[in-house]
Design an enzyme around this catalytic site. Structure first.
Site, PDB file in Angstrom:
ATOM      1  CB  SER A 137      -0.013  -3.799 -49.723  1.00  0.00           C
ATOM      2  OG  SER A 137       0.302  -5.060 -49.175  1.00  0.00           O
TER       3      SER A 137
ATOM      4  CE1 TYR B 249       0.668  -5.600 -54.982  1.00  0.00           C
ATOM      5  CE2 TYR B 249       1.051  -6.062 -52.666  1.00  0.00           C
ATOM      6  CZ  TYR B 249       0.213  -5.651 -53.676  1.00  0.00           C
ATOM      7  OH  TYR B 249      -1.070  -5.288 -53.380  1.00  0.00           O
TER       8      TYR B 249
ATOM      9  CE  LYS C 110      -0.014  -2.123 -54.151  1.00  0.00           C
ATOM     10  NZ  LYS C 110      -1.102  -1.414 -54.836  1.00  0.00           N
TER      11      LYS C 110
END
Lengths: 315, 315
Positions: free
Chosen positions: A117, A141, A145
């Site tokens: 992402s 998050y 990643k």
């Protein structure tokens, strides 16, 4: 070719499953923590197998010896990872590592497409972002990643897998309902008015630019990566920023008017939400995607086409 | 202040333990998978507690509520992590994450000093390296360090700990025996001749430059980090390259001659080892350490002083 898709019940999982199940020679195992549906209307639904599994504890149950490629799409999204740190770490990091270990043992050298992402980027964000920019995530998050990208790099360098980490732009227009994500309005401001419902844009600045990609372009690029030679990237450096386009709120409003009609504009409200605006303004919104283009990934035709695609999907 | 040192039986662990145990007001828990020794000759040996523990399974046994700072020094070194992938991942990543989780629960906000490494850098290596350069490790050891740096960043951003990741240069001159590390000769070419033993330099290029730091400077900087305000760095970006100096093989030979006498030079052989040379030439050897200097970390006085220090330590 035989595929595995994790997180197959999710939006991107369903998108790729649909593409795969329209090709006669492809078979796929769809897995998720809920029973993933077989996308409606595909030509070869019989080529899909469904398996409900929790990768945290049962990665071995989903990996078959004859896999040609694996799409790793499972995960807790950004707001969820920020709210529940343990859950995000377990699902986004530990389940991915467990899956990579299993793949290494059962299908050594298999092509792995890891869904990363743009959330790996954080401040300082330069004017133009490319793969040489150091990722400094400002969310759990994004950190998760980045950790998995580092695993994919090392597993690939060692020849355990043949991995690529594709960093997705915000995918718009997504079908479905509004979510708690700060980016939710980027789909909602088109989707809801086309249904005759109100939608709120959380900041009052029509020049505000987001970096987005249509579902159709992303799906095409996710199939293209199957054909990319492994040595297109150094074996220890596998992330690629997927092509997107910068679109202002004004341009999105113009596309809604052009495709949906002027009356839809009345359904859009611009009401500042300072917390959401802060998150939105911390995101990179101008990328140099030339690395992806050199590898044959396709440019997104832009937001208006995405609105047309979405409107057609409603028929 | 009360400290925890993991990997306390190792060279850097012993170095910091020695510094701590010469200050009356400091106490320390020394832990390792073997019984870590209390460094000889310290002023307050009674201020140390010893605990043998495997952090992979028993992180909770080493964390006390009253900790003021934690030095995370345990780990499998670079050649070991490359030879045994599972062991490196377990000790360097999983044990560190388990320790961070335990610290978060028992001592929230505690200062954590994580020993990272210049091994996070890989090709392409620019002419001058600073913290803005994207790490692209080319070893499992470097990848594991980068993963832990990412954890320290996110744990610090969330307020779980108050962490810093210090990337160490090659520490030279280390006491002890030659190791399988490609960098081993950087200590051995001084240490062995001073003992009257032969030592081999694995490449024939006296202009070859390494980025090294003396044990004394590193120890001073590892104490200085205790006094650095948390907000000296962004909460989501905690790595700092520790100061080193570039030294050529010729300069190291000159320092040996000056400090040890001309007769020691006969004990040095230059015999090319292509595999080792390749690793050595892939390493960054020119850093801009201005970020560290602004934070008050000290410059290394250079290799000749390190030779003098080492010679004095032999008395």
């Amino acid at each position: 070719m035989h595929f595995l898709i994790t997180g197959a019940a999710g939006f991107i999982g369903q998108l790729v499953a649909q593409t795969i199940l329209n090709e006669e020679q492809y078979t796929v195992l769809l897995t998720d923590v809920i029973d993933p549906p077989i996308p409606e209307g595909v030509k070869y639904p019989q080529n899909a197998k469904i398996l409900r599994a929790d990768l945290c504890s049962a990665a071995e149950s989903v990996v078959e010896k004859n896999l040609d490629a694996v799409y790793i799409f499972h995960g807790i999204m950004s707001s969820g990872s920020e709210e529940n740190f343990e859950l995000g770490m377990r699902v986004n990091v530990e389940a991915t590592r467990s899956l990579l270990e299993t793949l290494r043992k059962i299908c050594p050298g298999v092509r792995v497409i890891y869904a990363s992402s743009q959330a790996v980027y954080g401040r300082p964000v330069p004017d133009i972002v490319d793969e040489s920019i150091r990722p400094t995530p400002e969310s759990s998050y994004g950190a998760e990643k980045l950790i998995c990208e580092t695993l994919v790099n090392d597993y690939t360098r060692r020849g355990f897998i043949d991995g690529f980490s594709l960093r997705f732009p915000t995918v718009s227009i997504r079908p479905g309902k509004p979510t708690a994500a700060a980016s939710s309005f980027l789909s909602g401001m088109i989707r809801e008015p086309l249904k005759g419902q109100e939608s709120v844009i959380p900041l009052q600045d029509r020049s505000f630019t987001s970096w987005v990609c249509s579902p159709r372009t992303l799906a095409g690029n996710l199939m293209h990566v199957l054909t990319v030679p492994s040595l297109s990237l150094p074996l220890h450096d596998r992330p690629i920023n997927m092509p997107g386009t910068g679109v202002t709120i004004q341009e999105m409003i113009d596309a809604l008017e052009k495709v949906g009609g002027k009356d839809k504009l009345k359904l859009i409200k611009e009401i500042t939400d300072p917390a959401q605006e802060k998150i939105l303004r911390s995101w990179a919104n101008n990328f140099d995607n030339s690395k992806a283009y050199k590898m044959g990934f396709q440019q997104d035709p832009g937001f208006e086409q995405a609105v047309i695609d979405y409107k057609e999907s409603l028929r």
